[in-house]
Each structure stands twice: as structure tokens, then as C-alpha cells.
Design a protein around this motif. Structure first.
Motif, mmCIF file in Angstrom:
data_model
loop_
_atom_site.group_PDB
_atom_site.id
_atom_site.type_symbol
_atom_site.label_atom_id
_atom_site.label_comp_id
_atom_site.label_asym_id
_atom_site.label_seq_id
_atom_site.Cartn_x
_atom_site.Cartn_y
_atom_site.Cartn_z
ATOM 1 N N TYR A 175 57.050 31.201 -54.476
ATOM 2 C CA TYR A 175 57.381 29.770 -53.746
ATOM 3 C C TYR A 175 56.057 29.200 -53.406
ATOM 4 O O TYR A 175 56.173 27.963 -53.395
ATOM 5 C CB TYR A 175 57.690 30.408 -52.424
ATOM 6 C CG TYR A 175 59.351 30.774 -52.429
ATOM 7 C CD1 TYR A 175 60.254 30.349 -52.982
ATOM 8 C CD2 TYR A 175 59.493 32.283 -52.067
ATOM 9 C CE1 TYR A 175 61.575 30.997 -53.048
ATOM 10 C CE2 TYR A 175 60.726 32.991 -52.165
ATOM 11 C CZ TYR A 175 61.814 32.366 -52.615
ATOM 12 O OH TYR A 175 62.696 32.786 -52.911
ATOM 13 N N ALA A 176 54.995 29.926 -53.816
ATOM 14 C CA ALA A 176 53.707 28.983 -53.494
ATOM 15 C C ALA A 176 52.487 29.447 -54.446
ATOM 16 O O ALA A 176 51.495 29.924 -53.824
ATOM 17 C CB ALA A 176 53.199 29.033 -52.004
ATOM 18 N N PRO A 177 52.514 29.434 -55.738
ATOM 19 C CA PRO A 177 51.786 30.207 -56.453
ATOM 20 C C PRO A 177 50.245 29.213 -56.598
ATOM 21 O O PRO A 177 49.227 29.858 -56.768
ATOM 22 C CB PRO A 177 52.346 29.965 -58.011
ATOM 23 C CG PRO A 177 53.465 29.004 -57.851
ATOM 24 C CD PRO A 177 53.958 29.076 -56.325
ATOM 25 N N GLN A 178 50.381 28.025 -55.823
ATOM 26 C CA GLN A 178 49.167 27.079 -56.092
ATOM 27 C C GLN A 178 48.140 27.655 -54.858
ATOM 28 O O GLN A 178 47.269 27.077 -54.753
ATOM 29 C CB GLN A 178 49.618 25.758 -55.952
ATOM 30 C CG GLN A 178 50.136 25.078 -54.697
ATOM 31 C CD GLN A 178 51.721 25.652 -54.720
ATOM 32 O OE1 GLN A 178 52.298 26.102 -55.403
ATOM 33 N NE2 GLN A 178 52.455 24.895 -53.642
ATOM 34 N N VAL A 179 48.903 28.287 -53.800
ATOM 35 C CA VAL A 179 48.114 28.607 -52.639
ATOM 36 C C VAL A 179 47.671 29.930 -52.652
ATOM 37 O O VAL A 179 48.017 30.816 -53.229
ATOM 38 C CB VAL A 179 49.192 28.696 -51.290
ATOM 39 C CG1 VAL A 179 48.444 28.901 -49.861
ATOM 40 C CG2 VAL A 179 49.870 27.344 -51.227
ATOM 41 N N ASP A 180 46.164 30.020 -52.122
ATOM 42 C CA ASP A 180 45.477 31.092 -52.080
ATOM 43 C C ASP A 180 46.091 32.307 -51.480
ATOM 44 O O ASP A 180 46.372 32.195 -50.489
ATOM 45 C CB ASP A 180 44.028 31.014 -51.653
ATOM 46 C CG ASP A 180 43.250 32.021 -51.739
ATOM 47 O OD1 ASP A 180 43.091 32.777 -52.826
ATOM 48 O OD2 ASP A 180 42.484 32.423 -50.834
ATOM 49 N N LEU A 181 46.269 33.590 -52.143
ATOM 50 C CA LEU A 181 46.909 34.692 -51.596
ATOM 51 C C LEU A 181 46.181 35.396 -50.302
ATOM 52 O O LEU A 181 46.884 35.433 -49.191
ATOM 53 C CB LEU A 181 46.916 35.870 -52.706
ATOM 54 C CG LEU A 181 47.577 36.964 -52.369
ATOM 55 C CD1 LEU A 181 48.834 36.783 -51.829
ATOM 56 C CD2 LEU A 181 47.767 38.009 -53.282
ATOM 57 N N MET A 182 44.771 35.073 -50.222
ATOM 58 C CA MET A 182 44.135 35.747 -49.304
ATOM 59 C C MET A 182 44.524 34.837 -47.829
ATOM 60 O O MET A 182 44.795 35.396 -46.927
ATOM 61 C CB MET A 182 42.775 35.694 -49.122
ATOM 62 C CG MET A 182 41.978 36.402 -48.307
ATOM 63 S SD MET A 182 42.514 38.154 -47.679
ATOM 64 C CE MET A 182 42.174 38.685 -49.267
ATOM 65 N N LEU A 183 44.567 33.556 -47.871
ATOM 66 C CA LEU A 183 44.944 32.596 -47.002
ATOM 67 C C LEU A 183 46.342 32.720 -46.588
ATOM 68 O O LEU A 183 46.604 32.909 -45.204
ATOM 69 C CB LEU A 183 44.936 31.213 -47.447
ATOM 70 C CG LEU A 183 45.111 29.963 -46.518
ATOM 71 C CD1 LEU A 183 44.255 30.179 -45.377
ATOM 72 C CD2 LEU A 183 45.473 28.867 -47.169
ATOM 73 N N LEU A 184 47.275 33.092 -47.342
ATOM 74 C CA LEU A 184 48.724 33.441 -47.034
ATOM 75 C C LEU A 184 48.756 34.797 -46.190
ATOM 76 O O LEU A 184 49.661 35.022 -45.212
ATOM 77 C CB LEU A 184 49.605 33.421 -48.069
ATOM 78 C CG LEU A 184 49.765 32.170 -48.894
ATOM 79 C CD1 LEU A 184 50.695 32.292 -49.932
ATOM 80 C CD2 LEU A 184 50.781 31.264 -47.846
ATOM 81 N N ARG A 185 47.911 35.831 -46.724
ATOM 82 C CA ARG A 185 47.803 37.117 -46.068
ATOM 83 C C ARG A 185 47.226 36.807 -44.601
ATOM 84 O O ARG A 185 47.745 37.562 -43.604
ATOM 85 C CB ARG A 185 46.993 38.106 -46.676
ATOM 86 C CG ARG A 185 47.499 38.656 -47.858
ATOM 87 C CD ARG A 185 46.963 39.554 -48.839
ATOM 88 N NE ARG A 185 47.807 39.971 -50.005
ATOM 89 C CZ ARG A 185 47.017 40.487 -51.111
ATOM 90 N NH1 ARG A 185 45.883 40.356 -51.287
ATOM 91 N NH2 ARG A 185 47.930 41.003 -51.950
ATOM 92 N N VAL A 186 46.022 36.161 -44.540
ATOM 93 C CA VAL A 186 45.595 35.627 -43.172
ATOM 94 C C VAL A 186 46.949 35.158 -42.098
ATOM 95 O O VAL A 186 46.802 35.771 -41.111
ATOM 96 C CB VAL A 186 44.358 35.251 -43.270
ATOM 97 C CG1 VAL A 186 44.069 34.706 -41.880
ATOM 98 C CG2 VAL A 186 43.378 36.023 -44.122
ATOM 99 N N ALA A 187 47.368 34.043 -42.581
ATOM 100 C CA ALA A 187 48.406 33.444 -42.096
ATOM 101 C C ALA A 187 49.501 34.288 -41.545
ATOM 102 O O ALA A 187 50.039 34.480 -40.437
ATOM 103 C CB ALA A 187 48.843 32.313 -42.735
ATOM 104 N N ALA A 188 49.953 35.174 -42.520
ATOM 105 C CA ALA A 188 50.919 36.209 -42.009
ATOM 106 C C ALA A 188 50.608 37.120 -41.057
ATOM 107 O O ALA A 188 51.463 37.477 -39.977
ATOM 108 C CB ALA A 188 51.517 36.879 -43.477
#
Length: 63
Positions: free
Chosen positions: A17-30
Motif C-alpha cells: 500500500y505504501a512502497p514510496q514511504v520509508d519502512l523504518m518510518l512506518l515501523r516507528v509509527a506502528a
């Protein structure tokens, strides 16, 4: 499978769903959301159990 951390749920969602978003940023947000809203932890566990493994199903990016 090489991006998997704690089940690979966030990596799988990011890939679909969000390949353009940095994975580490998503992990921290989660992690922050899971701490602030405890039911999110149950949703994460449910996804970990019911989501297919990436080596069992070819993931296709969302259109």
C-alpha cells in the motif's frame, strides 16, 4: 522475507500500500500507535496469524 521483523506485517503492508514511504518510518509509527492504542496490538497479532507469507503468495502492488 529479508525485510521481516516481528512477523513482517508492517513490511508487507508497506509493500502493498505504501512502497514510496520509508519502512523504518512506518515501523516507528506502528510502534507508537500500538503503545497509544492497545487494540492495535491485537490487530497486529491477528494480521501476523492470518496474513499469507510472502513466499507463499506473489505480492502485487496496489494499482
Amino acid at each position: 522475507m529479508d525485510r521481516k521483523v516481528l512477523g513482517g506485517v508492517v513490511a508487507g503492508l508497506q509493500r502493498l500500500y505504501a512502497p514510496q514511504v520509508d519502512l523504518m518510518l512506518l515501523r516507528v509509527a506502528a510502534a507508537v500507535v500500538a503503545v497509544c492504542i492497545p487494540p492495535v496490538t491485537l490487530a497486529y497479532a491477528a494480521l501476523w496469524i492470518i496474513a499469507p507469507r510472502s513466499d507463499q503468495r506473489q505480492l502485487q502492488p496496489a494499482a
